[in-house]
Design an enzyme around this catalytic site. Structure first.
Site, short mmCIF file in Angstrom:
data_model
loop_
_atom_site.label_atom_id
_atom_site.label_comp_id
_atom_site.label_asym_id
_atom_site.label_seq_id
_atom_site.Cartn_x
_atom_site.Cartn_y
_atom_site.Cartn_z
N HIS A 1 -13.60 27.06 -6.88
CA HIS A 1 -12.22 27.15 -7.37
C HIS A 1 -11.91 28.58 -7.79
O HIS A 1 -10.76 29.01 -7.75
CB HIS A 1 -12.07 26.19 -8.56
CG HIS A 1 -10.75 26.20 -9.24
ND1 HIS A 1 -9.54 26.27 -8.58
CD2 HIS A 1 -10.44 26.12 -10.58
CE1 HIS A 1 -8.56 26.25 -9.47
NE2 HIS A 1 -9.07 26.17 -10.67
N HIS B 1 -13.29 29.68 -16.82
CA HIS B 1 -13.36 29.53 -15.36
C HIS B 1 -14.25 30.63 -14.78
O HIS B 1 -15.11 30.37 -13.94
CB HIS B 1 -11.97 29.65 -14.74
CG HIS B 1 -11.11 28.43 -14.88
ND1 HIS B 1 -10.38 28.15 -16.02
CD2 HIS B 1 -10.84 27.43 -14.02
CE1 HIS B 1 -9.70 27.02 -15.85
NE2 HIS B 1 -9.97 26.56 -14.64
N HIS C 1 -9.31 15.78 -13.64
CA HIS C 1 -9.85 16.33 -12.40
C HIS C 1 -11.09 17.18 -12.60
O HIS C 1 -11.41 17.56 -13.72
CB HIS C 1 -8.76 17.12 -11.64
CG HIS C 1 -8.39 18.42 -12.26
ND1 HIS C 1 -7.42 18.53 -13.21
CD2 HIS C 1 -8.87 19.69 -12.08
CE1 HIS C 1 -7.30 19.79 -13.58
NE2 HIS C 1 -8.19 20.53 -12.92
N ASP D 1 -13.30 20.59 -11.53
CA ASP D 1 -13.22 21.97 -11.02
C ASP D 1 -14.58 22.33 -10.42
O ASP D 1 -15.59 22.33 -11.12
CB ASP D 1 -12.98 22.97 -12.16
CG ASP D 1 -11.53 23.05 -12.63
OD1 ASP D 1 -10.70 22.24 -12.17
OD2 ASP D 1 -11.25 23.92 -13.46
N TRP E 1 0.84 -1.20 0.00
CA TRP E 1 0.00 0.00 0.00
C TRP E 1 0.86 1.24 0.00
O TRP E 1 2.04 1.20 0.36
CB TRP E 1 -1.04 0.01 1.13
CG TRP E 1 -0.54 -0.06 2.57
CD1 TRP E 1 0.64 -0.57 3.00
CD2 TRP E 1 -1.24 0.38 3.72
NE1 TRP E 1 0.73 -0.49 4.37
CE2 TRP E 1 -0.43 0.11 4.84
CE3 TRP E 1 -2.48 0.98 3.93
CZ2 TRP E 1 -0.82 0.41 6.15
CZ3 TRP E 1 -2.86 1.28 5.24
CH2 TRP E 1 -2.03 1.00 6.32
N ASN E 2 0.28 2.33 -0.47
CA ASN E 2 0.97 3.61 -0.57
C ASN E 2 0.14 4.70 0.07
O ASN E 2 -1.09 4.60 0.11
CB ASN E 2 1.14 4.01 -2.05
CG ASN E 2 1.84 2.96 -2.87
OD1 ASN E 2 2.93 2.53 -2.55
ND2 ASN E 2 1.20 2.52 -3.94
N HIS F 1 -6.15 19.73 -8.24
CA HIS F 1 -6.25 19.96 -9.69
C HIS F 1 -5.08 19.28 -10.38
O HIS F 1 -4.22 19.93 -10.96
CB HIS F 1 -6.30 21.46 -10.00
CG HIS F 1 -7.50 22.11 -9.38
ND1 HIS F 1 -8.61 22.48 -10.10
CD2 HIS F 1 -7.77 22.41 -8.08
CE1 HIS F 1 -9.51 23.00 -9.27
NE2 HIS F 1 -9.03 22.98 -8.04
MN MN Z 1 -8.64 22.74 -12.43
#
Ligand code: MN
Length: 262
Positions: free
Chosen positions: A82, A211, A76, A78, A64-65, A72
């Site tokens: 954001h 955005h 991904h 938004d 495991w990690n 982001h």
């Molecule tokens: Mn983004």
């Protein structure tokens, strides 16, 4: 048909392959390209593994990690909060669940963006799309098909830095962004590039208009999508479920599309 029957039929069609389940995520690892802002701004560290054990003294029977990841980074989501224009809007943990599912309308600008990597979607492009495929419905995802997904693992081509030091990648005009947010009431937009704005959109007025206007209207963004070439112009269902990060502004995720074979 009853909702119960529709879901039963959907499940049968997924299992027998009449409905394909398409993976819209790029691989997420330490090589995954992440956005790079000018030095005066804080940058994301991208994705990093911290190995805890791999069938060794740290854990003889298990692997495991931990990982460190920007909200982001890679494929991904938004959220509206954001952006400063959407700061009163949804965070990833407060958005309505039903907004994680919508029909996808996929606008193909591959030819225009191969000729001009700075190409930005116009209202004229949207009108032409709607003449062919019908009006973009409310509560749908508008996916900008640029062909950039094929560069997802090739940083040089993905960012396409010009002699001016700026990335040259396609996006949306301010007018098209306002139109989709306010005249079509879409859930949001999805892109194959590192963010929902064009590479040179820092120079636009306002900067990063997609955005600015999408998030101002409480709409969402999906970045760094893969396999957009496998989506039809209309008819796919897109499911995008960000992690439930308290007050998160975004999240890596693995969006999927349900695509009918016929
Ligand atoms: Mn983004």
């Amino acid at each position: 048909m009853s909702a119960k029957k529709i879901l039963e039929n959907l499940m049968v069609n997924i299992v027998n392959g009449q409905v394909d389940v398409i993976d819209l995520a790029q691989p997420l690892n330490e090589e995954t390209p992440v956005i790079h802002l000018p030095e005066q701004f804080s940058n994301t560290g991208g994705f990093k593994y911290i190995q805890l054990s791999k069938y060794n003294e740290g854990g003889p029977a298990w692997y495991w990690n931990d990982f460190v990841a920007g909200e982001h980074c890679g494929t991904h989501f938004d959220a509206p909060n954001h952006w400063v224009s959407g700061k009163e809007g949804d965070a990833v943990d407060t958005m309505p669940m039903k907004n994680m599912i919508g029909e996808a309308r996929v606008i193909d600008i591959t030819e225009k963006s191969s000729q001009n990597p700075d190409y930005c979607l116009t209202i004229g492009d949207i009108v032409a799309f709607e003449e062919k495929y019908g009006r973009i419905p409310e509560h749908s995802w508008v996916i900008l098909y640029t062909g950039w997904g094929k560069y997802g693992q090739d940083k040089e081509k993905f960012f396409n830095i010009g002699s001016d030091g700026m990335p040259h990648t396609p996006g949306f005009t301010k007018e098209a962004s306002i139109f989709l947010a306010q005249e079509r009431n879409v859930l949001g937009v999805g892109v194959e590039t590192v963010g929902t704005d064009a590479g040179i959109a820092a120079t636009f007025d306002p900067p990063f208009p997609n955005h600015y206007y999408m998030h101002e209207s409480n709409r969402y963004g999906l970045a760094q999508l893969a396999n957009v070439d496998k989506l039809p112009p209309r008819g796919a269902i897109l499911i995008a479920t960000p992690l439930k990060i308290t007050n998160g502004s975004g999240s890596p995720l693995r969006p999927i599309a349900l695509v009918p074979k016929s």
